[in-house]
Write an enzyme that holds these catalytic residues in place. Structure first.
Site, mmCIF file in Angstrom:
data_model
loop_
_atom_site.group_PDB
_atom_site.id
_atom_site.type_symbol
_atom_site.label_atom_id
_atom_site.label_comp_id
_atom_site.label_asym_id
_atom_site.label_seq_id
_atom_site.Cartn_x
_atom_site.Cartn_y
_atom_site.Cartn_z
ATOM 1 N N ASP A 341 12.996 44.662 66.885
ATOM 2 C CA ASP A 341 13.238 44.366 67.527
ATOM 3 C C ASP A 341 14.036 45.096 68.612
ATOM 4 O O ASP A 341 14.281 45.481 68.990
ATOM 5 C CB ASP A 341 13.849 42.913 66.820
ATOM 6 C CG ASP A 341 14.409 41.697 67.856
ATOM 7 O OD1 ASP A 341 14.069 41.180 67.809
ATOM 8 O OD2 ASP A 341 15.786 42.141 68.082
ATOM 9 N N GLU A 377 8.397 45.838 69.483
ATOM 10 C CA GLU A 377 8.599 44.351 70.568
ATOM 11 C C GLU A 377 8.391 45.712 71.662
ATOM 12 O O GLU A 377 9.516 45.852 72.252
ATOM 13 C CB GLU A 377 9.165 43.068 70.297
ATOM 14 C CG GLU A 377 9.361 42.483 70.734
ATOM 15 C CD GLU A 377 10.886 41.259 69.919
ATOM 16 O OE1 GLU A 377 10.525 39.853 70.137
ATOM 17 O OE2 GLU A 377 11.765 41.618 70.048
#
Length: 679
Positions: A341, A377
């Protein structure tokens, strides 16, 4: 003996404890007999060893032992030090966490009437969870990870609870848990789609923010970690038992079915939040050695996560903690890879992103992690945080350009055909050879964040009032289309248009080069009623409903069929790439030219792929009217067969040398030489 990764380990006769702090002066281990007790039954001082590691050995302790730490050192917030032995701390490398956090002023810093910060003397032990010693042994029954190549990978992003909470085939006591996710009913569904890897939304032990609890909500998605090594307790069937063993059993079950397990991991921030947040772990352990501090005011944080704090990957203790954590999940928990993330944070050894930075370089050369799948990401909210295409060669990346290009094209935007063409070809403009390939691109049109597929074709505006932020939260730029009515409708015409749009979007993911990713429940028509930021909705709004109407059942069957088609066309075969010739062609079966693209209003084009024994053609049309598309001349006699038509028009067999492509539709045809027959 070899020191295991992570927190304490039981050797059969006692327990080894270790924790790292550079600036601490005293590290004290607190042992508790019961979860509810505030006073420890014993305290043990740890000795300082090399590399700022503090350690001790306590004989005669057993798995199940509850513990925490109290750390002393300088109290100097203006210098970045927040040591306060009144605060009981979770072990950041605890392998299991039990109990719940209770929000109380004792968790945070004290502020006097003049706004000065003080070390609050209130004991926080009554309000924090406990770390727990576990027995690391587990019988893997000889089942090994599947070891899929990227080219063979089909990712299914899912939430442990959301997938199982309403499934009628999962026993009630296992719904919402690791064991429920590994139930035969779930695995059979995944295999029917051709899924080769589940990507689990965060399963690291996390907490819900104070403001959410005040609203009666929770951080359902779990992007608020507090213990990186520990499986989230709430997903365990036994809330006081063996969540680690249950997680391992889940992994073993998936591997036995040929499905890999990928974890969505959050190393960009922790649940301690801003300096005014609770002191629960790293802040009290050694704030200056773990968090990015403001260059001008060390008592403040640089916030590149948007969550109040940011881990500092320029610091040795952070790199060591995260590398050990990843090794633990691979070696002891047998997971197959990670989706990071806000991964740009990982490459910020200084303020700027560096793909060869200390942590990313260490990760690339780690012998344990070399076999793990790594997905970025590729952005954060810090300066120059958007880094799509800039991660190291062995990484794959979430491709938001694919997401936006597909959404724009299939809602009918003009001037976006070339953008979609690049995405269909594996985004070679972003992932440039020879260091990158189509397998660097994770292709998706929806994920946990944003609209579901059903909502993407049903809503043009977010509807997030249930989140308690007056609809201010969530993205405003969704590239969605409701096709005439906002939300549910009884119109058969609009319903049919929406169904076609969903087929187009899913088929685009399935039939593009790269690694396809589905978001859980999209194949079932799951809706969040227009909520595009449902991170705090732990209820039927987000849980997957398995009670399907006729339209949903039909779309499930379409999803299964188009993913089988991907495999039959060779897109899911690692040996096919060198044998296939690919070109973009116009409706006149001629190669697309720069002038064609510059025209900017090419609503229809094709991707033509040939290999020695056959050829196939993918045609897309986002015009409001149909177009006649000429089929390429072949050098041998044979038959063109229609394999897919998202408009559901036309016969399977094609007569003549042209095919009509309906408005807003995607068509796939295959040429098979007469000598080869139809496969």
């Amino acid at each position: 003996m070899k020191r295991p990764h992570g927190g304490p380990w039981w050797d059969g006769e006692g327990v080894h404890f270790q924790i790292a702090s550079e600036h601490a002066t005293v590290v004290e281990l607190c042992l508790f007999s019961e979860l509810e007790t505030v006073s420890p039954v014993a305290t043990v001082a740890l000795d300082r060893g090399p590399e700022d590691t503090w350690h001790t050995y306590v004989p005669n302790l057993l798995p199940g032992q509850l513990y925490g730490y109290r750390i002393d050192g300088p109290w100097a917030p203006t210098e970045g030090h927040w040591f306060n032995p009144a605060k009981l701390l979770l072990d950041p490398a605890a392998l299991a966490v039990v109990g719940n956090l209770q929000w109380d002023p004792a968790l945070s810093v004290a502020v006097d009437e003049q706004g000065q910060l003080h070390a609050d003397p209130s004991d926080s032990a009554a309000f924090v969870p406990r770390s727990m010693v576990i027995d690391r042994r587990f019988d893997w029954q000889g089942i090994s990870p599947p070891g899929r190549s990227w080219n063979e990978t089909l990712i299914y992003e899912c939430h442990v609870k959301g997938m199982t909470q309403l499934h009628p085939g999962v026993p009630e006591e296992h719904r919402g848990t690791y064991s429920g996710l590994a139930h035969d009913a779930i695995i059979e569904h995944l295999l029917s789609l051709g899924v080769t890897a589940v990507e689990l939304l965060p399963v690291q032990q996390s907490l819900s923010e104070h403001h959410l609890q005040d609203l009666g909500l929770t951080n359902y998605f779990g992007y608020n970690p507090i213990a990186f090594f520990a499986p989230h307790l709430a997903y365990s069937s036994d809330r006081e038992g063996d969540q680690v063993g249950e997680f391992k059993t889940m992994v073993r079950k998936f591997h036995g079915a040929g499905i890999e397990v990928l974890l969505d991991v959050v190393f960009n921030h922790t649940a301690e939040g801003s300096p005014m947040g609770p002191t629960l772990s790293l802040r009290g352990l050694d704030n200056r050695s773990f968090y990015r501090l403001d260059e001008h005011q060390a008592m403040l944080y640089q916030d590149f996560s948007g969550c109040g704090n940011t881990l500092d990957f320029g610091k040795p203790l952070v790199t060591r903690l995260v590398l050990n954590c990843l090794r633990y999940w691979v070696e002891e928990m047998h997971v197959d890879g990670f989706r990071f993330d806000l991964a740009t944070v990982l490459g910020r050894s200084s303020v700027d992103f560096d793909p060869q930075g200390k942590f990313l370089n260490s990760l690339a050369h780690d012998p344990v992690l070399a076999r793990a799948k790594l997905i970025a990401e590729p952005w954060d909210v810090g300066p120059h945080g958007y880094k799509l295409g800039e991660f190291p060669p062995d990484w794959a990346e979430w491709n938001d350009r694919f997401r936006d290009g597909a959404r724009s094209f299939w809602r009918g935007d003009r001037g976006v055909s070339q953008e979609l063409a690049y995405r269909l070809l594996g985004s070679p403009d972003i992932f440039k050879p020879p260091n990158r390939s189509p397998e660097s691109s994770i292709n998706f049109t929806t994920c946990h964040d944003g609209f579901t597929l059903e909502d993407l074709v049903s809503f043009e505006h977010k509807h997030n009032l249930a989140n308690g932020e007056e609809n201010r939260d969530g993205h405003n730029h969704n590239l969605s289309r409701n096709w005439g009515v906002e939300g549910p409708t009884s119109s058969a015409e609009i319903t049919a248009l929406r169904a076609r749009a969903k087929r187009n979007l899913l088929a685009t993911v399935a039939l593009s080069e790269g690694v396809p990713m589905l978001s859980h429940g999209d194949e079932l028509g799951r809706s969040q009623m227009g909520n595009n930021n449902a991170y705090c909705q732990d209820n039927e709004l987000t849980w997957v409903s398995w009670d399907l109407d006729a339209d949903q059942q039909e779309f499930l069957e379409f999803s299964q069929g188009v993913l089988r088609l991907r495999a039959s066309l060779g897109l899911a075969n690692s040996s096919e790439g060198s044998k296939v010739s690919t070109k973009l062609i116009s409706a006149h079966a001629e190669p697309m030219t720069n002038a064609d693209w510059r025209h900017g209003r090419q609503p229809v084009f094709g991707v033509f792929r040939t290999r020695p024994e056959s050829a196939w053609l993918l045609i897309v049309n986002n015009d409001t009217r149909g177009h006649l598309f000429e089929l390429p001349q072949q050098n041998s006699p044979g038959k063109w067969t229609r394999l897919l038509d998202t408009s559901r028009q036309g016969r399977r067999r094609i007569l003549g040398q042209a095919i009509r492509v309906s408005a807003y539709s995607l068509v796939v045809v295959r040429f098979s030489p007469s000598t080869a027959g139809l496969s």
